[in-house]
Design a protein around this motif. Structure first.
Motif: not given
Length: 118
Positions: A10-12, A19-26, A84-88, A101-103
């Motif tokens: 969720s924190s992503s 979310f892995n900086d936008g890269d596909d997850p391993e 919350v845009t300053e949180v980014w 998180s969710v699976d």
């Protein structure tokens, strides 16, 4: 949860690098390789996955924005009505999102990827 799955944190939603900086997850790449799927011909469906599996599970009211960027392309814009845009960028305190998180079953990720490719 049984079987291969992808965990979305969720924190992503609250980070430029989420979310892995936008890269596909391993985990996704490994799943594709193990199942003979050519992931170079499929876009990883991050935005549809987040919208379908993560947002509905959150205990908070979260409005997201989609961004054209090489970083995280889907982020929280508001949480319970608060900007919350300053949180980014780490310039404001991070609200707590629950669940943590969710699976998502990899079979569902693949179905979404194939639907997006069609």
């Amino acid at each position: 949860m049984g079987g291969p799955h992808l965990t979305l944190r969720s924190s992503s939603l609250l980070s430029k690098w989420g979310f892995n900086d936008g890269d596909d997850p391993e985990d996704w790449l490994d799943y594709c390789e193990a199942n003979g799927i050519d992931y170079t011909n499929l876009d990883f469906p991050l935005i549809p996955i987040v919208r379908r599996y993560l947002l509905p599970k959150l205990d908070q009211s979260v409005e997201v924005v989609e961004l054209e960027t090489c970083h995280n392309p889907i982020r929280a814009e508001t949480v319970d009505g608060q900007d919350v845009t300053e949180v980014w960028f780490g310039r404001a305190p991070e609200p707590t999102l629950t669940p943590e998180s969710v699976d998502v079953p990899m079979a569902d990720v693949l179905r979404l990827a194939l639907a997006e490719a069609a």
